[in-house]
Scaffold this motif. Structure first.
Motif, mmCIF file in Angstrom:
data_model
loop_
_atom_site.group_PDB
_atom_site.id
_atom_site.type_symbol
_atom_site.label_atom_id
_atom_site.label_comp_id
_atom_site.label_asym_id
_atom_site.label_seq_id
_atom_site.Cartn_x
_atom_site.Cartn_y
_atom_site.Cartn_z
ATOM 1 N N UNK A 21 -9.203 -6.352 -4.177
ATOM 2 C CA UNK A 21 -9.284 -4.951 -4.599
ATOM 3 C C UNK A 21 -10.735 -4.561 -4.881
ATOM 4 N N UNK A 22 -11.611 -4.910 -3.944
ATOM 5 C CA UNK A 22 -13.032 -4.592 -4.113
ATOM 6 C C UNK A 22 -13.305 -3.097 -4.072
ATOM 7 N N UNK A 23 -12.382 -2.331 -3.525
ATOM 8 C CA UNK A 23 -12.488 -0.870 -3.483
ATOM 9 C C UNK A 23 -11.120 -0.280 -3.228
ATOM 10 N N UNK A 24 -10.947 0.988 -3.574
ATOM 11 C CA UNK A 24 -9.639 1.633 -3.454
ATOM 12 C C UNK A 24 -9.111 1.620 -2.026
ATOM 13 N N UNK A 25 -9.989 1.711 -1.061
ATOM 14 C CA UNK A 25 -9.577 1.733 0.344
ATOM 15 C C UNK A 25 -9.626 0.353 0.998
ATOM 16 N N UNK A 26 -9.949 -0.679 0.228
ATOM 17 C CA UNK A 26 -10.166 -2.010 0.791
ATOM 18 C C UNK A 26 -8.942 -2.916 0.777
ATOM 19 N N UNK A 27 -7.841 -2.442 0.307
ATOM 20 C CA UNK A 27 -6.643 -3.283 0.257
ATOM 21 C C UNK A 27 -5.435 -2.505 0.761
ATOM 22 N N UNK A 28 -4.458 -3.261 1.226
ATOM 23 C CA UNK A 28 -3.214 -2.697 1.728
ATOM 24 C C UNK A 28 -2.197 -2.681 0.594
ATOM 25 N N UNK A 29 -1.293 -1.731 0.624
ATOM 26 C CA UNK A 29 -0.286 -1.602 -0.436
ATOM 27 C C UNK A 29 0.992 -2.370 -0.108
ATOM 28 N N UNK A 30 0.941 -3.307 0.793
ATOM 29 C CA UNK A 30 2.122 -4.061 1.219
ATOM 30 C C UNK A 30 2.631 -4.985 0.115
ATOM 31 N N UNK A 31 3.943 -4.996 -0.026
ATOM 32 C CA UNK A 31 4.627 -5.768 -1.053
ATOM 33 C C UNK A 31 5.892 -6.358 -0.442
ATOM 34 N N UNK A 32 6.267 -7.543 -0.878
ATOM 35 C CA UNK A 32 7.562 -8.112 -0.520
ATOM 36 C C UNK A 32 8.359 -8.283 -1.805
ATOM 37 N N UNK A 33 9.586 -7.761 -1.793
ATOM 38 C CA UNK A 33 10.498 -7.875 -2.934
ATOM 39 C C UNK A 33 11.572 -8.883 -2.556
ATOM 40 N N UNK A 34 11.775 -9.869 -3.431
ATOM 41 C CA UNK A 34 12.744 -10.924 -3.134
ATOM 42 C C UNK A 34 13.645 -11.176 -4.332
ATOM 43 N N UNK A 35 14.903 -11.332 -4.025
ATOM 44 C CA UNK A 35 15.900 -11.736 -5.005
ATOM 45 C C UNK A 35 16.613 -12.941 -4.397
ATOM 46 N N UNK A 36 16.736 -13.996 -5.155
ATOM 47 C CA UNK A 36 17.350 -15.213 -4.636
ATOM 48 C C UNK A 36 18.693 -14.913 -3.976
ATOM 49 N N UNK A 37 18.844 -15.399 -2.754
ATOM 50 C CA UNK A 37 20.100 -15.262 -2.035
ATOM 51 C C UNK A 37 20.257 -13.948 -1.275
ATOM 52 N N UNK A 38 19.212 -13.103 -1.283
ATOM 53 C CA UNK A 38 19.287 -11.817 -0.589
ATOM 54 C C UNK A 38 18.115 -11.691 0.375
ATOM 55 N N UNK A 39 18.264 -10.869 1.420
ATOM 56 C CA UNK A 39 17.140 -10.679 2.338
ATOM 57 C C UNK A 39 15.955 -10.032 1.621
ATOM 58 N N UNK A 40 14.759 -10.404 2.039
ATOM 59 C CA UNK A 40 13.548 -9.799 1.484
ATOM 60 C C UNK A 40 13.477 -8.332 1.905
#
Length: 158
Positions: A21-40
């Protein structure tokens, strides 16, 4: 069945482009949400906030949670009322307003369920069951903005 219910999710930021996060435009907002036993679930922020519009964002998930919770509560209310539901679709919408200081809040959500019942004699009870569903919906009871309902009930073709 009574009592406390705990939920957990693992949220992993996957948007480091090599400089963090060196700058506001320098990172992607991608996230993975995981719950055990369910698809990501692949998530991001909404497009206006530099997110990936092909991924789920928190606002999508809140609206979806309200719509699904009402649906599931409604089906239960219909069983108790003797209403046979054979179809249900909801074209829900929500309004979020930014506050100009970097934050914001939802102002309202409108659920527009279109319910199909098995028999015309069930129409009034099917309409009334939305009020019971609203009382039972855990998610709607957890938000601080109005969740309105504009239901339509139709009878299945014979």
């Amino acid at each position: 069945m009574w009592g406390e219910h705990r939920y957990s999710v693992r949220t992993t930021w996957t948007g480091d482009r090599g400089t963090g996060t060196s700058g506001y435009r320098d990172y992607d907002r991608s996230v993975t949400l995981e719950i055990d036993g369910k698809p990501a679930l692949l998530a991001s922020s909404d497009k206006p906030f530099r997110g990936d519009p092909s991924r789920w964002n928190p606002e999508d998930m809140l609206l979806s949670a309200l719509s699904e919770c009402h649906l599931l509560s409604y089906l239960h209310a219909c069983v108790q009322a003797g209403v046979v539901v054979v179809g249900y679709e909801d074209d829900a919408s929500g309004l979020m307003v930014e506050d100009g200081r970097g934050g914001g809040a939802f102002r309202e959500v409108v659920l527009r369920p279109r319910v199909t019942v098995a028999d015309a004699s069930m129409t009034d009870a099917a309409t009334a069951a939305h009020a019971q569903a609203r009382e039972w919906c855990f998610i709607a009871n957890s938000v601080n903005f109005p969740v309105r309902h504009e239901p339509t009930v139709v009878v299945a073709a014979s």
